[in-house]
Design a protein around this motif. Structure first.
Motif, PDB file in Angstrom:
ATOM      1  N   TYR A  77       0.827  -1.207   0.000  1.00 36.20           N
ATOM      2  CA  TYR A  77       0.000   0.000   0.000  1.00 36.20           C
ATOM      3  C   TYR A  77       0.868   1.267   0.000  1.00 36.20           C
ATOM      4  O   TYR A  77       0.645   2.197  -0.781  1.00 36.20           O
ATOM      5  N   THR A  78       1.888   1.281   0.866  1.00 40.26           N
ATOM      6  CA  THR A  78       2.729   2.485   0.932  1.00 40.26           C
ATOM      7  C   THR A  78       3.551   2.663  -0.354  1.00 40.26           C
ATOM      8  O   THR A  78       3.788   3.796  -0.792  1.00 40.26           O
ATOM      9  N   ASP A  79       3.946   1.549  -0.947  1.00 42.22           N
ATOM     10  CA  ASP A  79       4.678   1.660  -2.217  1.00 42.22           C
ATOM     11  C   ASP A  79       3.807   2.298  -3.286  1.00 42.22           C
ATOM     12  O   ASP A  79       4.274   3.127  -4.082  1.00 42.22           O
TER      13      ASP A  79
ATOM     14  N   THR B 271      -5.476 -10.171 -11.140  1.00 43.98           N
ATOM     15  CA  THR B 271      -4.314 -10.183 -10.234  1.00 43.98           C
ATOM     16  C   THR B 271      -3.852  -8.748  -9.961  1.00 43.98           C
ATOM     17  O   THR B 271      -3.402  -8.426  -8.864  1.00 43.98           O
ATOM     18  N   GLY B 272      -4.005  -7.879 -10.969  1.00 47.79           N
ATOM     19  CA  GLY B 272      -3.595  -6.489 -10.795  1.00 47.79           C
ATOM     20  C   GLY B 272      -4.498  -5.747  -9.810  1.00 47.79           C
ATOM     21  O   GLY B 272      -4.053  -4.848  -9.094  1.00 47.79           O
ATOM     22  N   TYR B 273      -5.754  -6.142  -9.767  1.00 48.45           N
ATOM     23  CA  TYR B 273      -6.742  -5.516  -8.894  1.00 48.45           C
ATOM     24  C   TYR B 273      -6.310  -5.587  -7.426  1.00 48.45           C
ATOM     25  O   TYR B 273      -6.545  -4.691  -6.623  1.00 48.45           O
ATOM     26  N   LEU B 274      -5.611  -6.675  -7.103  1.00 53.73           N
ATOM     27  CA  LEU B 274      -5.181  -6.898  -5.716  1.00 53.73           C
ATOM     28  C   LEU B 274      -4.018  -6.026  -5.284  1.00 53.73           C
ATOM     29  O   LEU B 274      -3.859  -5.714  -4.104  1.00 53.73           O
TER      30      LEU B 274
ATOM     31  N   ASP C 221      -5.350  -1.823  -0.962  1.00 53.88           N
ATOM     32  CA  ASP C 221      -6.176  -0.885  -0.199  1.00 53.88           C
ATOM     33  C   ASP C 221      -7.465  -1.605   0.227  1.00 53.88           C
ATOM     34  O   ASP C 221      -7.638  -2.795  -0.057  1.00 53.88           O
ATOM     35  N   GLN C 222      -8.347  -0.875   0.884  1.00 54.98           N
ATOM     36  CA  GLN C 222      -9.562  -1.518   1.389  1.00 54.98           C
ATOM     37  C   GLN C 222     -10.380  -2.149   0.252  1.00 54.98           C
ATOM     38  O   GLN C 222     -10.900  -3.248   0.390  1.00 54.98           O
ATOM     39  N   LEU C 223     -10.456  -1.426  -0.858  1.00 55.30           N
ATOM     40  CA  LEU C 223     -11.226  -1.950  -1.987  1.00 55.30           C
ATOM     41  C   LEU C 223     -10.660  -3.286  -2.451  1.00 55.30           C
ATOM     42  O   LEU C 223     -11.379  -4.276  -2.606  1.00 55.30           O
ATOM     43  N   ALA C 224      -9.335  -3.284  -2.623  1.00 54.47           N
ATOM     44  CA  ALA C 224      -8.696  -4.502  -3.116  1.00 54.47           C
ATOM     45  C   ALA C 224      -8.914  -5.646  -2.134  1.00 54.47           C
ATOM     46  O   ALA C 224      -9.300  -6.750  -2.514  1.00 54.47           O
TER      47      ALA C 224
ATOM     48  N   VAL D 100     -11.936  -8.411  -3.303  1.00 50.05           N
ATOM     49  CA  VAL D 100     -11.438  -9.624  -3.955  1.00 50.05           C
ATOM     50  C   VAL D 100     -11.109 -10.760  -2.985  1.00 50.05           C
ATOM     51  O   VAL D 100     -10.565 -11.774  -3.407  1.00 50.05           O
ATOM     52  N   THR D 101     -11.465 -10.598  -1.718  1.00 54.10           N
ATOM     53  CA  THR D 101     -11.143 -11.676  -0.785  1.00 54.10           C
ATOM     54  C   THR D 101     -11.720 -13.009  -1.267  1.00 54.10           C
ATOM     55  O   THR D 101     -10.991 -14.012  -1.358  1.00 54.10           O
ATOM     56  N   VAL D 102     -12.987 -13.001  -1.608  1.00 52.53           N
ATOM     57  CA  VAL D 102     -13.620 -14.255  -2.031  1.00 52.53           C
ATOM     58  C   VAL D 102     -12.968 -14.763  -3.316  1.00 52.53           C
ATOM     59  O   VAL D 102     -12.532 -15.915  -3.407  1.00 52.53           O
ATOM     60  N   GLY D 103     -12.874 -13.858  -4.304  1.00 51.22           N
ATOM     61  CA  GLY D 103     -12.324 -14.254  -5.600  1.00 51.22           C
ATOM     62  C   GLY D 103     -10.905 -14.764  -5.489  1.00 51.22           C
ATOM     63  O   GLY D 103     -10.545 -15.769  -6.103  1.00 51.22           O
ATOM     64  N   SER D 104     -10.106 -14.077  -4.677  1.00 45.79           N
ATOM     65  CA  SER D 104      -8.699 -14.485  -4.596  1.00 45.79           C
ATOM     66  C   SER D 104      -8.569 -15.839  -3.904  1.00 45.79           C
ATOM     67  O   SER D 104      -7.692 -16.631  -4.242  1.00 45.79           O
TER      68      SER D 104
END
Ligand code: HEM
Length: 225
Positions: A96-98, A163-166, A170-173, A177-181
């Motif tokens: 996240y900080t990166d 994979t990029g979405y993750l 951040d909170q959205l990611a 995507v918790t379920v999907g990942s």
């Protein structure tokens, strides 16, 4: 009796009929089918191109150039992705900080925006390309195999996008995507724990090459009947 005189050679002939010129250019002007073919075959820059293309194959109104746009965006993603790897660490501690630093501090932070927008655009372009191929009936024989290669490319494109979405972590990611990942990571081959996950980009590259090769082998881009 008049002595036959040798026909005068013009400066043009001096150049174009010289041994040096002929040793480099082994064909005449491209004003016959044969010479046009030879132009394509004997030029190092052109020989990768097909010898002939249908007019419809280069018509924007027919192809929408969406296959080409998808390929271009894929290259953009690969190049910007490699550059981003110099700054971004894919770990829960730093991700996240990166991303924040990439946006605010790092010179050429625009790379991240290019990468993100490029990914969205690639997904849209690949759907439009598939839609065009469907509308023009270009999935019909002899192109049915290439349609199937395309289906795999579509799935892999969506997978890469996912994979990029993750990555921003951040909170959205995290929550979106918790379920999907969890589902994706459980996949035995290409999932996070499987041996194939680093290979996805590599497989896409190979399949794009196969896809282009098939376009050539199936008689070039289709045309209206
Ligand atoms: C990474 C994804 C893809 C890339 C880079 C790509 C690229 C291309 C390119 C450059 C062409 C030449 C014609 C054109 O530009 O329209 C083409 C043709 C074709 N593509 Fe794709 N493609 C992709 C995905 C797909 C998908 C998802 C499908 C269908 C499921 C598909 C099916 C086909 C077929 C059947 C042709 C031959 C079309 C014709 O002859 O008119 N491709 N592709």
């Amino acid at each position: 009796m008049a002595v036959p005189t040798k026909p005068k050679s013009s400066p043009k002939d001096f150049i174009f009929k010289s041994q040096i010129w002929k040793s480099i250019f082994r064909h005449g002007k491209p004003n016959t089918h044969r010479n046009r073919t030879l132009v394509m075959l004997s030029n190092v820059f052109l020989h990768l191109h097909p010898i002939k293309v249908r007019k419809s194959g280069v018509a924007l109104s027919y192809t929408w150039c969406m296959g080409g746009a998808t390929f271009f965006l894929f290259l953009v993603e690969v190049i910007t992705g490699i550059l981003l790897m110099f700054y971004y660490r894919p770990t829960p501690q730093y991700a996240y900080t990166d991303i924040m630093q990439l946006r605010e501090d790092v010179s050429f932070g625009v790379m991240r925006e290019l990468h993100r927008w490029g990914a969205h655009a690639m997904v849209i372009a690949v759907w439009l390309h598939m839609y065009r191929v469907f509308l023009t009936g270009s999935y019909k024989p002899p192109r049915e195999f290439n349609w199937n290669v395309g289906v795999i490319l579509l799935v892999l494109t969506l997978l890469l996008s996912f994979t990029g979405y993750l990555l921003p972590w951040d909170q959205l990611a995290i929550w979106a995507v918790t379920v999907g990942s969890n589902m994706a990571r459980a996949h035995p081959v290409i999932g996070h724990e499987g041996p194939g996950s680093p290979l996805v980009t590599f497989v896409v590259t190979i399949l794009i090459a196969v896809h282009f090769w098939r376009v050539r082998k199936d008689g070039g881009i289709s045309g209206p009947l």
